[in-house]
Write a protein that holds these residues in place. Structure first.
Motif, mmCIF file in Angstrom:
data_model
loop_
_atom_site.group_PDB
_atom_site.id
_atom_site.type_symbol
_atom_site.label_atom_id
_atom_site.label_comp_id
_atom_site.label_asym_id
_atom_site.label_seq_id
_atom_site.Cartn_x
_atom_site.Cartn_y
_atom_site.Cartn_z
ATOM 1 N N PRO A 1 0.806 -1.227 0.000
ATOM 2 C CA PRO A 1 0.000 0.000 0.000
ATOM 3 C C PRO A 1 0.835 1.271 0.000
ATOM 4 C CG PRO A 1 -0.076 -1.065 2.147
ATOM 5 C CD PRO A 1 0.584 -2.021 1.226
ATOM 6 N N LEU A 2 1.993 1.253 0.663
ATOM 7 C CA LEU A 2 2.812 2.460 0.720
ATOM 8 C C LEU A 2 3.376 2.814 -0.650
ATOM 9 C CD1 LEU A 2 4.718 1.868 4.088
ATOM 10 C CD2 LEU A 2 2.708 3.306 3.682
ATOM 11 N N LEU A 3 3.734 1.791 -1.441
ATOM 12 C CA LEU A 3 4.212 2.058 -2.797
ATOM 13 C C LEU A 3 3.106 2.677 -3.644
ATOM 14 C CD1 LEU A 3 6.303 -1.173 -3.538
ATOM 15 C CD2 LEU A 3 7.134 1.089 -2.847
ATOM 16 N N LEU A 4 1.886 2.180 -3.493
ATOM 17 C CA LEU A 4 0.756 2.742 -4.240
ATOM 18 C C LEU A 4 0.525 4.197 -3.856
ATOM 19 C CD1 LEU A 4 -2.013 -0.007 -4.365
ATOM 20 C CD2 LEU A 4 -0.677 0.893 -6.254
ATOM 21 N N ILE A 5 0.519 4.481 -2.542
ATOM 22 C CA ILE A 5 0.287 5.850 -2.081
ATOM 23 C C ILE A 5 1.381 6.774 -2.586
ATOM 24 C CG2 ILE A 5 0.099 7.330 -0.036
ATOM 25 C CD1 ILE A 5 -1.078 4.914 1.437
ATOM 26 N N GLY A 6 2.590 6.256 -2.703
ATOM 27 C CA GLY A 6 3.706 7.071 -3.176
ATOM 28 C C GLY A 6 3.775 7.218 -4.684
ATOM 29 N N GLY A 7 2.778 6.702 -5.411
ATOM 30 C CA GLY A 7 2.759 6.859 -6.859
ATOM 31 C C GLY A 7 3.571 5.831 -7.604
ATOM 32 N N GLU A 8 3.936 4.730 -6.942
ATOM 33 C CA GLU A 8 4.701 3.675 -7.588
ATOM 34 C C GLU A 8 3.766 2.594 -8.130
ATOM 35 O OE1 GLU A 8 7.969 3.702 -8.025
ATOM 36 O OE2 GLU A 8 8.212 5.600 -6.953
ATOM 37 N N VAL A 9 4.303 1.760 -9.001
ATOM 38 C CA VAL A 9 3.564 0.618 -9.516
ATOM 39 C C VAL A 9 3.641 -0.511 -8.495
ATOM 40 C CG1 VAL A 9 3.439 -1.104 -11.345
ATOM 41 C CG2 VAL A 9 3.975 1.269 -11.901
ATOM 42 N N ALA A 10 2.507 -1.138 -8.223
ATOM 43 C CA ALA A 10 2.475 -2.222 -7.246
ATOM 44 C C ALA A 10 1.445 -3.249 -7.675
ATOM 45 C CB ALA A 10 2.150 -1.682 -5.855
ATOM 46 N N ASP A 11 1.577 -4.457 -7.113
ATOM 47 C CA ASP A 11 0.615 -5.521 -7.388
ATOM 48 C C ASP A 11 -0.665 -5.247 -6.608
ATOM 49 O OD1 ASP A 11 2.241 -7.026 -9.093
ATOM 50 O OD2 ASP A 11 3.259 -7.951 -7.390
ATOM 51 N N VAL A 12 -1.799 -5.343 -7.298
ATOM 52 C CA VAL A 12 -3.087 -5.082 -6.676
ATOM 53 C C VAL A 12 -4.117 -6.075 -7.189
ATOM 54 C CG1 VAL A 12 -2.632 -2.599 -6.420
ATOM 55 C CG2 VAL A 12 -3.816 -3.441 -8.459
ATOM 56 N N ALA A 13 -5.185 -6.197 -6.439
ATOM 57 C CA ALA A 13 -6.401 -6.866 -6.896
ATOM 58 C C ALA A 13 -7.513 -5.846 -6.760
ATOM 59 C CB ALA A 13 -6.687 -8.109 -6.068
ATOM 60 N N LEU A 14 -8.102 -5.457 -7.883
ATOM 61 C CA LEU A 14 -9.111 -4.409 -7.900
ATOM 62 C C LEU A 14 -10.459 -4.995 -8.301
ATOM 63 C CD1 LEU A 14 -7.148 -1.605 -9.799
ATOM 64 C CD2 LEU A 14 -7.487 -1.796 -7.327
ATOM 65 N N GLY A 15 -11.505 -4.450 -7.728
ATOM 66 C CA GLY A 15 -12.866 -4.832 -8.097
ATOM 67 C C GLY A 15 -13.709 -3.593 -8.276
ATOM 68 N N LEU A 16 -14.612 -3.625 -9.244
ATOM 69 C CA LEU A 16 -15.490 -2.494 -9.532
ATOM 70 C C LEU A 16 -16.888 -3.017 -9.825
ATOM 71 C CD1 LEU A 16 -16.085 0.503 -10.329
ATOM 72 C CD2 LEU A 16 -15.410 -0.134 -12.656
ATOM 73 N N GLU A 17 -17.880 -2.372 -9.238
ATOM 74 C CA GLU A 17 -19.275 -2.704 -9.526
ATOM 75 C C GLU A 17 -20.051 -1.411 -9.721
ATOM 76 O OE1 GLU A 17 -21.171 -5.270 -6.757
ATOM 77 O OE2 GLU A 17 -19.604 -6.796 -6.807
ATOM 78 N N VAL A 18 -20.698 -1.300 -10.866
ATOM 79 C CA VAL A 18 -21.605 -0.192 -11.141
ATOM 80 C C VAL A 18 -22.872 -0.794 -11.732
ATOM 81 C CG1 VAL A 18 -19.728 1.450 -11.532
ATOM 82 C CG2 VAL A 18 -20.665 0.181 -13.463
ATOM 83 N N LYS A 19 -23.833 0.028 -11.993
ATOM 84 C CA LYS A 19 -25.101 -0.469 -12.514
ATOM 85 C C LYS A 19 -24.882 -1.129 -13.872
ATOM 86 C CE LYS A 19 -29.874 0.889 -13.384
ATOM 87 N NZ LYS A 19 -30.847 2.005 -13.389
#
Length: 636
Positions: free
Chosen positions: A237-255
């Motif tokens: 998370p600290l790398l992400l907050i600092g604007g670096e590329v990091a491994d993530v798992a993202l999810g998005l739900e919209v209508k």
């Protein structure tokens, strides 16, 4: 063996069990009573001002900014110690001025009872109620919110270890625990675009044991009036907050749409990199209405889905192992999206589909076959240049079907080239080519269409044409120019302005409802009559050959020759096809003796509409006879 030895009897075991139970009950009662007494005495042992000051210092220490608490603290000790503060504000000092960064209506947190007694309360399980946060994003994508606080120090020190995850100096590590946000509001000021983005109704749960630990969060919010749900899991998370590329798992739900991504991402730049992407829409119209995103050619989509592995290079994004589904049709392939400097993005690749809607494909390329009065939707050609090869097991162009279709699509700016190879069509084959220049170039669009050895009757039935029309197996070759071939051109509207040539050849068929014998019989006693009055017999032919030129909605039939076993019919004249009218001169010539009493040559005019034209026979003028000579000597 000694007689004084105590014998181990069942009664002795039961006595020891009862004594142990009594001890445990007494200890439990003492612990419970001590806990109750401590909580009763807690208001006298723990200073509310100390807790209030400590939590203010904790928030200030995390952010590096001044924290002001205007409301009085409320401390409860049951079922656990918890402090609640109201009217909190966070300011960033800018010389003599102070910039407001955040306001919180209510902040509560749990704290350790014994650490509070010692004067150093440790807080956990934070809950922010109705926070209003303002974040500035500079031209480089960095967020200017935290100053010189503990979070900033950890972000600056964070670096990748040998496994690729974050690592920080242990002295900078600190416990975070869980954070809950209720009815929050976040304003993002983007310096690069000069815009402000507002997220409202933020409900969030963040699980972050300590700064060096993985982070998991789930949030629901309303962005520009559109509700959505987000999820994130990351080990860095600290790398992400600092604007670096990091491994993530993202999810998005919209209508109407849900999406998952697992791979590398840079949240500061809102970019995703190498990883797996999956999108699913169970209700495409609902998502289109929700997002305002509508694409020409997708009007009939109800469900859609996509799975792919993303691979990124310097200026290219590749969609590898691509599979997709639209309604009940699926496909796969490979695509690459490049973005050259100072140029439009370019999409290239190959797609293979089980079934393809050709009308939808043409609409997506701004080739409108219909004649609807709807506003033109954005199309693929508005956004990217492309060079894509498409194949389909079955392609539909209602009411027709093609099989084994292969097509090449090339678009650059407004210019477009569409080539369809030899697809199986009506028992024969179809090939076509459409070429449209850039709108800035004052040139016509070109269309060529070749139908080889097709079933002509099935073509006519599919087009729902009535009248005296041919059947059999035939070939059609069309070459046309469309003067309004620009991006706003409509194919149907341009038919009247089209110009070009048509060649039609058919073998071993019939000309429907053309009764040669009945025509001759009617011509003997009628100056004009409807073709249907001559009878409903068909005219069988061995070969039909027609050539025509067309322009401004009318075809000039240079010559049409229909050869049967007994007669040959020739036609010439004009056919205003946009009005389905005819103005032709025809001749029905017997293949045998033209001087026979029956079945002799017949010339006539054809006028009126296609469905039942009017026949006007040309009167036969007998050759002039010689004047009789008077006998010599009879002249006075």
């Amino acid at each position: 063996m000694s007689e004084n030895r105590v014998r181990n009897t069942p009664n002795n075991g039961r006595k020891r069990g009862r004594r142990t139970l009594r001890v445990m009950l007494v200890v439990s009662a003492v612990v419970l009573l001590s806990s109750v007494l401590l909580r009763i005495a807690a208001p006298h042992l723990i200073s509310s001002s100390l807790v209030r000051s400590a939590i203010g210092s904790a928030v200030s220490g995390w952010t590096g900014h001044e924290v002001t608490i205007d409301g009085p603290p409320v401390i409860t000790f049951w079922p656990e110690p918890r402090v609640t503060l109201t009217d909190i504000s966070v300011h960033k000092s800018q010389g003599a001025d102070a910039q407001l960064l955040a306001e919180v209506d209510e902040l509560s947190a749990s704290f350790g009872f014994y650490t509070a007694i010692r004067g150093q309360p440790q807080f956990s399980e934070f809950c922010f109620v109705r926070p209003r946060i303002r974040i500035e994003r500079d031209k480089d994508g960095k967020l200017d919110w935290s100053n010189e606080g503990r979070l900033t120090a950890a972000v600056r020190d964070a670096h990748r270890n040998e496994t690729g995850t974050q690592e920080i100096d242990p002295s900078l590590d600190a416990a975070v625990d869980s954070v809950q946000v209720v009815d929050g509001e976040v304003t993002l000021v983007d310096e690069a675009s000069g815009r402000e983005f507002l997220a409202q109704g933020l409900q969030a749960d963040i699980d972050w044991a300590k700064l060096s630990s993985p982070l998991g969060a789930k949030a629901s919010l309303s962005f520009e009036g559109r509700p959505l749900t987000l999820q994130i899991q990351t080990n860095s998370p600290l790398l992400l907050i600092g604007g670096e590329v990091a491994d993530v798992a993202l999810g998005l739900e919209v209508k109407g749409l849900s999406g998952q991504f697992q791979g590398k991402a840079n949240l500061m730049k809102a970019e995703i990199g190498d990883g797996s992407l999956e999108l699913n829409s169970a209700d495409v119209p609902a998502f289109a209405a929700f997002s305002g995103l509508r694409l020409a050619g997708s009007e009939d989509w109800q469900t859609a889905g996509l799975k792919t592995n993303l691979v990124t290079t310097a200026n290219e994004l590749r969609f590898e192992d691509l599979s997709f589904q639209v309604n009940s049709t699926s496909g796969d392939g490979f695509l690459a999206l490049t973005h050259p400097p100072q140029a439009r993005p370019n999409l290239s690749g190959t797609l293979a589909l089980e079934r393809l809607d050709l009308a939808g494909l043409l609409r997506s390329l701004e080739i409108d076959i219909g004649n609807k009065a709807e506003a033109r939707l954005p199309s693929v050609i508005d956004w990217v240049d492309f060079d894509v090869t498409v194949s389909a097991g079955t392609a539909t162009f209602a009411p027709f079907e093609l099989s084994g279709l292969g097509a090449s699509l090339i678009g650059k700016g407004d210019s477009l080239k569409l080539v369809i190879g030899d697809a199986a069509f009506l028992g024969g084959s179809l090939s076509a080519r459409f070429s449209r220049p850039d709108a800035a170039v004052d040139q016509d669009a070109d269309l060529s269409l070749s139908l080889e050895d097709i079933n002509v009757e099935r073509l006519i039935d599919g087009l729902q044409l009535d009248g005296t029309l041919p059947t059999g197996r035939g070939s059609i070759h069309l070459a046309a120019r469309l003067p309004n071939g620009g991006p706003d051109g409509n194919f149907v509207q341009n038919i009247e302005a089209m110009s070009g040539t048509l060649r039609f050849r058919a073998d071993d068929g019939v000309l429907r409802n053309f009764d040669a014998d009945g025509l001759r019989a009617m011509a003997k006693g009628h100056a004009y009559f409807q073709l249907s009055a001559a009878g409903d017999e068909d005219f069988a032919f061995n070969q039909l050959d027609l050539t025509a030129r067309f322009d401004h909605g009318s075809a000039d039939i240079e010559r049409a020759e229909i050869s049967g076993s007994r007669d040959t019919l020739t036609l010439s004249g004009i056919a205003p096809f946009t009005r389905q009218a005819l103005a032709l001169r025809a001749e029905l010539m017997p293949n045998g003796d033209p001087d026979a009493e029956e079945g002799g040559p017949l010339s006539f005019f054809i006028g009126g509409v296609w469905t039942d034209p009017v026949i006007s026979p040309v009167p036969t003028v007998p050759p002039p006879s010689a004047a009789p000579r008077l006998p010599t000597g009879l002249v006075p």
